[in-house]
Design a protein around this motif. Structure first.
Motif, PDB file in Angstrom:
ATOM      1  N   VAL A   1       0.870  -1.184   0.000  1.00 12.83           N
ATOM      2  CA  VAL A   1       0.000   0.000   0.000  1.00 12.83           C
ATOM      3  C   VAL A   1       0.902   1.227   0.000  1.00 12.83           C
ATOM      4  O   VAL A   1       2.071   1.144   0.351  1.00 12.83           O
ATOM      5  CB  VAL A   1      -0.910   0.073   1.253  1.00 12.83           C
ATOM      6  N   ALA A   2       0.348   2.363  -0.418  1.00  9.38           N
ATOM      7  CA  ALA A   2       1.119   3.594  -0.403  1.00  9.38           C
ATOM      8  C   ALA A   2       1.027   4.209   0.987  1.00  9.38           C
ATOM      9  O   ALA A   2      -0.007   4.757   1.362  1.00  9.38           O
ATOM     10  CB  ALA A   2       0.590   4.553  -1.468  1.00  9.38           C
ATOM     11  N   LEU A   3       2.114   4.099   1.746  1.00 14.72           N
ATOM     12  CA  LEU A   3       2.092   4.662   3.102  1.00 14.72           C
ATOM     13  C   LEU A   3       2.291   6.168   3.061  1.00 14.72           C
ATOM     14  O   LEU A   3       3.012   6.696   2.211  1.00 14.72           O
ATOM     15  CB  LEU A   3       3.192   4.033   3.956  1.00 14.72           C
ATOM     16  N   GLY A   4       1.649   6.847   3.976  1.00 13.16           N
ATOM     17  CA  GLY A   4       1.833   8.280   4.165  1.00 13.16           C
ATOM     18  C   GLY A   4       1.987   8.550   5.649  1.00 13.16           C
ATOM     19  O   GLY A   4       2.172   7.611   6.437  1.00 13.16           O
ATOM     20  N   ALA A   5       1.906   9.813   6.043  1.00 10.29           N
ATOM     21  CA  ALA A   5       2.011  10.118   7.464  1.00 10.29           C
ATOM     22  C   ALA A   5       1.289  11.411   7.789  1.00 10.29           C
ATOM     23  O   ALA A   5       1.181  12.302   6.939  1.00 10.29           O
ATOM     24  CB  ALA A   5       3.472  10.234   7.871  1.00 10.29           C
ATOM     25  N   GLN A   6       0.766  11.476   9.005  1.00 11.37           N
ATOM     26  CA  GLN A   6       0.231  12.734   9.508  1.00 11.37           C
ATOM     27  C   GLN A   6       1.167  13.217  10.614  1.00 11.37           C
ATOM     28  O   GLN A   6       1.414  12.500  11.589  1.00 11.37           O
ATOM     29  CB  GLN A   6      -1.182  12.548  10.045  1.00 11.37           C
ATOM     30  N   ILE A   7       1.712  14.404  10.398  1.00 14.67           N
ATOM     31  CA  ILE A   7       2.742  14.945  11.281  1.00 14.67           C
ATOM     32  C   ILE A   7       2.116  15.951  12.238  1.00 14.67           C
ATOM     33  O   ILE A   7       1.320  16.797  11.831  1.00 14.67           O
ATOM     34  CB  ILE A   7       3.846  15.650  10.441  1.00 14.67           C
ATOM     35  N   ASP A   8       2.509  15.863  13.491  1.00 14.67           N
ATOM     36  CA  ASP A   8       1.948  16.738  14.523  1.00 14.67           C
ATOM     37  C   ASP A   8       2.659  18.101  14.509  1.00 14.67           C
ATOM     38  O   ASP A   8       3.559  18.364  15.320  1.00 14.67           O
ATOM     39  CB  ASP A   8       2.095  16.052  15.889  1.00 14.67           C
ATOM     40  N   ALA A   9       2.243  18.946  13.552  1.00 15.46           N
ATOM     41  CA  ALA A   9       2.859  20.277  13.429  1.00 15.46           C
ATOM     42  C   ALA A   9       2.598  21.105  14.683  1.00 15.46           C
ATOM     43  O   ALA A   9       3.429  21.932  15.085  1.00 15.46           O
ATOM     44  CB  ALA A   9       2.310  20.997  12.202  1.00 15.46           C
ATOM     45  N   GLY A  10       1.444  20.873  15.308  1.00 13.44           N
ATOM     46  CA  GLY A  10       1.116  21.592  16.542  1.00 13.44           C
ATOM     47  C   GLY A  10       2.174  21.356  17.609  1.00 13.44           C
ATOM     48  O   GLY A  10       2.618  22.298  18.278  1.00 13.44           O
ATOM     49  N   ALA A  11       2.601  20.101  17.743  1.00 11.85           N
ATOM     50  CA  ALA A  11       3.622  19.775  18.748  1.00 11.85           C
ATOM     51  C   ALA A  11       4.947  20.467  18.414  1.00 11.85           C
ATOM     52  O   ALA A  11       5.632  20.972  19.303  1.00 11.85           O
ATOM     53  CB  ALA A  11       3.818  18.265  18.835  1.00 11.85           C
ATOM     54  N   VAL A  12       5.289  20.483  17.138  1.00 17.86           N
ATOM     55  CA  VAL A  12       6.538  21.146  16.733  1.00 17.86           C
ATOM     56  C   VAL A  12       6.477  22.626  17.108  1.00 17.86           C
ATOM     57  O   VAL A  12       7.417  23.171  17.703  1.00 17.86           O
ATOM     58  CB  VAL A  12       6.778  20.997  15.212  1.00 17.86           C
ATOM     59  N   LEU A  13       5.350  23.262  16.791  1.00 16.99           N
ATOM     60  CA  LEU A  13       5.228  24.701  17.053  1.00 16.99           C
ATOM     61  C   LEU A  13       5.150  24.999  18.553  1.00 16.99           C
ATOM     62  O   LEU A  13       5.470  26.098  18.993  1.00 16.99           O
ATOM     63  CB  LEU A  13       4.007  25.275  16.321  1.00 16.99           C
ATOM     64  N   LYS A  14       4.748  24.022  19.349  1.00 14.25           N
ATOM     65  CA  LYS A  14       4.728  24.206  20.808  1.00 14.25           C
ATOM     66  C   LYS A  14       6.122  24.006  21.412  1.00 14.25           C
ATOM     67  O   LYS A  14       6.325  24.205  22.603  1.00 14.25           O
ATOM     68  CB  LYS A  14       3.746  23.223  21.454  1.00 14.25           C
ATOM     69  N   GLY A  15       7.064  23.543  20.610  1.00 18.01           N
ATOM     70  CA  GLY A  15       8.433  23.406  21.117  1.00 18.01           C
ATOM     71  C   GLY A  15       8.787  22.017  21.600  1.00 18.01           C
ATOM     72  O   GLY A  15       9.840  21.820  22.208  1.00 18.01           O
ATOM     73  N   VAL A  16       7.915  21.045  21.341  1.00 19.64           N
ATOM     74  CA  VAL A  16       8.152  19.682  21.829  1.00 19.64           C
ATOM     75  C   VAL A  16       9.479  19.103  21.312  1.00 19.64           C
ATOM     76  O   VAL A  16      10.163  18.369  22.019  1.00 19.64           O
ATOM     77  CB  VAL A  16       6.976  18.760  21.419  1.00 19.64           C
ATOM     78  N   PHE A  17       9.871  19.471  20.085  1.00 18.11           N
ATOM     79  CA  PHE A  17      11.064  18.873  19.476  1.00 18.11           C
ATOM     80  C   PHE A  17      12.309  19.744  19.594  1.00 18.11           C
ATOM     81  O   PHE A  17      13.346  19.429  19.038  1.00 18.11           O
ATOM     82  CB  PHE A  17      10.779  18.545  18.000  1.00 18.11           C
ATOM     83  N   ALA A  18      12.173  20.866  20.307  1.00 16.76           N
ATOM     84  CA  ALA A  18      13.303  21.790  20.423  1.00 16.76           C
ATOM     85  C   ALA A  18      14.109  21.497  21.684  1.00 16.76           C
ATOM     86  O   ALA A  18      13.579  21.007  22.677  1.00 16.76           O
ATOM     87  CB  ALA A  18      12.791  23.216  20.456  1.00 16.76           C
ATOM     88  N   SER A  19      15.396  21.793  21.638  1.00 19.20           N
ATOM     89  CA  SER A  19      16.214  21.698  22.841  1.00 19.20           C
ATOM     90  C   SER A  19      15.933  22.918  23.714  1.00 19.20           C
ATOM     91  O   SER A  19      15.444  23.941  23.227  1.00 19.20           O
ATOM     92  CB  SER A  19      17.697  21.646  22.460  1.00 19.20           C
ATOM     93  N   ASP A  20      16.267  22.811  25.015  1.00 16.26           N
ATOM     94  CA  ASP A  20      16.008  23.924  25.939  1.00 16.26           C
ATOM     95  C   ASP A  20      16.666  25.213  25.442  1.00 16.26           C
ATOM     96  O   ASP A  20      16.082  26.291  25.503  1.00 16.26           O
ATOM     97  CB  ASP A  20      16.562  23.593  27.332  1.00 16.26           C
ATOM     98  N   CYS A  21      17.875  25.046  24.941  1.00 17.83           N
ATOM     99  CA  CYS A  21      18.689  26.198  24.537  1.00 17.83           C
ATOM    100  C   CYS A  21      18.099  26.975  23.358  1.00 17.83           C
ATOM    101  O   CYS A  21      18.314  28.172  23.222  1.00 17.83           O
ATOM    102  CB  CYS A  21      20.084  25.678  24.199  1.00 17.83           C
ATOM    103  N   THR A  22      17.347  26.259  22.489  1.00 17.75           N
ATOM    104  CA  THR A  22      16.901  26.899  21.246  1.00 17.75           C
ATOM    105  C   THR A  22      15.423  27.321  21.262  1.00 17.75           C
ATOM    106  O   THR A  22      14.952  27.939  20.307  1.00 17.75           O
ATOM    107  CB  THR A  22      17.104  25.950  20.044  1.00 17.75           C
ATOM    108  N   GLN A  23      14.691  26.995  22.340  1.00 16.52           N
ATOM    109  CA  GLN A  23      13.246  27.274  22.406  1.00 16.52           C
ATOM    110  C   GLN A  23      12.895  28.711  22.039  1.00 16.52           C
ATOM    111  O   GLN A  23      12.043  28.960  21.187  1.00 16.52           O
ATOM    112  CB  GLN A  23      12.723  27.024  23.827  1.00 16.52           C
ATOM    113  N   THR A  24      13.547  29.656  22.712  1.00 20.13           N
ATOM    114  CA  THR A  24      13.202  31.069  22.533  1.00 20.13           C
ATOM    115  C   THR A  24      13.491  31.510  21.105  1.00 20.13           C
ATOM    116  O   THR A  24      12.696  32.222  20.485  1.00 20.13           O
ATOM    117  CB  THR A  24      14.020  31.933  23.520  1.00 20.13           C
ATOM    118  N   LEU A  25      14.622  31.059  20.587  1.00 20.28           N
ATOM    119  CA  LEU A  25      14.996  31.430  19.224  1.00 20.28           C
ATOM    120  C   LEU A  25      13.965  30.910  18.221  1.00 20.28           C
ATOM    121  O   LEU A  25      13.492  31.645  17.356  1.00 20.28           O
ATOM    122  CB  LEU A  25      16.392  30.859  18.946  1.00 20.28           C
ATOM    123  N   TRP A  26      13.589  29.647  18.356  1.00 24.44           N
ATOM    124  CA  TRP A  26      12.609  29.071  17.428  1.00 24.44           C
ATOM    125  C   TRP A  26      11.312  29.869  17.462  1.00 24.44           C
ATOM    126  O   TRP A  26      10.708  30.142  16.439  1.00 24.44           O
ATOM    127  CB  TRP A  26      12.303  27.608  17.780  1.00 24.44           C
TER     128      TRP A  26
END
Ligand code: ADP
Ligand code: MG
Length: 341
Positions: free
Chosen positions: A236-261
């Motif tokens: 089957v053709a696999l796809g994905a739904q990415i949690d952009a909300g989590a990215v924008l909330k800073g879930v994937f950022a390091s402590d040091c880069t949060q403010t900059l992002w």
């Protein structure tokens, strides 16, 4: 300095390990596989001007040339045993060699990976090609790129000091597209130059994950490799739904880069954090009922497993925002790195 002396001074003596029967000095090395194990092998080339800046510190170059290979071992769930080094040098610069071998052998020592041989030759620019020999239990499956199924969760490793896109910030700062505070600049430089291979995590997650790889070109670029490999296998053709909300909330950022992002426009932030970057984290998929096992592996290894989204049968990538809206993910084609255009 003659070649023999150079090898003796900088690249021998790091081959003492129980598995190494014969190390540096003969025509080839011999390595004993631990009982019941099979061989896993990978190679990555590392060239000045292509993979690293000419001005990069020799110790950082040495570290990264080996680290990217250990990251490939991690992505298979394998245990590194030994490695060889094919080195191209414009000159026998002792200061460069001392730094380079120091950075490389310090990392090798931490991972119990012996330098058992190589080749040293003159070259127009600095080049370091590392081949790592590792092992896996003979009967255990490796962690492959294929194997993901619709409904699986998508996970990415990290820590409070290791976020997605950290290394990308360094690249952008050098290009002049972003101004970084000193602390963030130094942090992102360190993440670019000294990635930490997730070897132990890879070994422990191997039986839990349905598929996995390491992120070298950006999370979503590499996810697409995994979707392509999984689609062939699943039919089957696999796809994905990415949690952009989590990215924008800073879930994937390091402590040091949060403010900059947070100071960057959302588009740019999503793009730099998800679509490009020398992250060298593991990206893997696992059935939703494996969540406890995933978190247990994270805890054992002192890392964080962050959920990036879910695998779907849609055949394409979609971003999902916190208000419930979704949109297709469009790659910026000009940003796709390719060696040959
Ligand atoms: P050959 O003529 O057989 O290619 P070399 O003079 O290139 O031999 O190498 C001599 C020994 O030094 C070999 O055991 C080789 O594996 C090892 N060697 C050469 N270059 C390196 C290096 N950069 N790092 C580690 N070992 C090396
Ligand atoms: Mg040789």
């Amino acid at each position: 300095m003659v070649e023999f002396e150079l090898i003796r001074r900088y690249f021998s003596g790091a081959d003492a390990a129980p598995e190494v029967l014969l190390g540096v000095g003969d025509d080839a090395a011999t390595v004993q596989l631990p009982a019941g194990q099979r061989l896993v092998v990978c190679t990555d080339a590392f060239t000045e001007g292509v993979h690293f800046f000419p001005h990069a510190q020799p110790a950082a170059i040495g570290h990264k040339a080996l680290a990217v290979n250990l990251s490939d071992m991690a992505a298979m769930g394998a245990q590194p045993l030994a490695f060889t080094l094919a080195l191209g040098l414009p000159a026998a610069d002792e200061e460069w060699l001392r730094g380079f071998s120091g950075g490389m052998l310090a990392l090798a020592d931490r991972f119990g990976c012996a330098l058992v041989g190589g080749d040293t030759a003159r070259a127009p620019v600095y080049m370091a090609t590392v081949t790592v020999l590792g092992c896996l239990p003979a009967k255990a499956p490796a962690m492959l790129r294929s194997g993901a199924q619709a409904g699986d969760d998508i996970w990415v490793t990290g820590s409070s000091v290791a976020g997605l896109g950290d290394a990308r910030l360094y690249l952008e700062a050098r290009r002049g597209t972003v101004q970084l505070p000193d602390l963030v600049y130094r942090h992102s430089k360190a993440r670019m130059e000294r990635p930490e291979p997730r070897v132990r995590f890879g070994q422990l997650i191997r039986g839990v994950a349905s598929a996995g790889l390491d992120i070298s070109d950006g999370a979503l670029v590499d996810l697409q490799h995994l979707l392509a490999a999984g689609s062939g296998a699943a039919g089957v053709a696999l796809g994905a739904q990415i949690d952009a909300g989590a990215v924008l909330k800073g879930v994937f950022a390091s402590d040091c880069t949060q403010t900059l992002w947070r100071s960057l426009p959302e588009r740019q932030r999503l793009h730099w954090q998800l679509d490009a970057g020398d992250d060298y984290e593991l990206l893997f998929t696992a059935a939703p009922d494996k969540i406890k096992q995933v978190q247990a592996v994270a805890q054992k290894t002192g890392l964080i497993a962050r959920k990036l989204g879910v695998i779907t049968a849609s055949g394409s990538l979609w971003l999902r925002y916190d208000d419930g809206s979704v949109e297709p993910w469009e790659r910026q084609q000009s940003e796709v790195f390719s060696h040959f255009g």
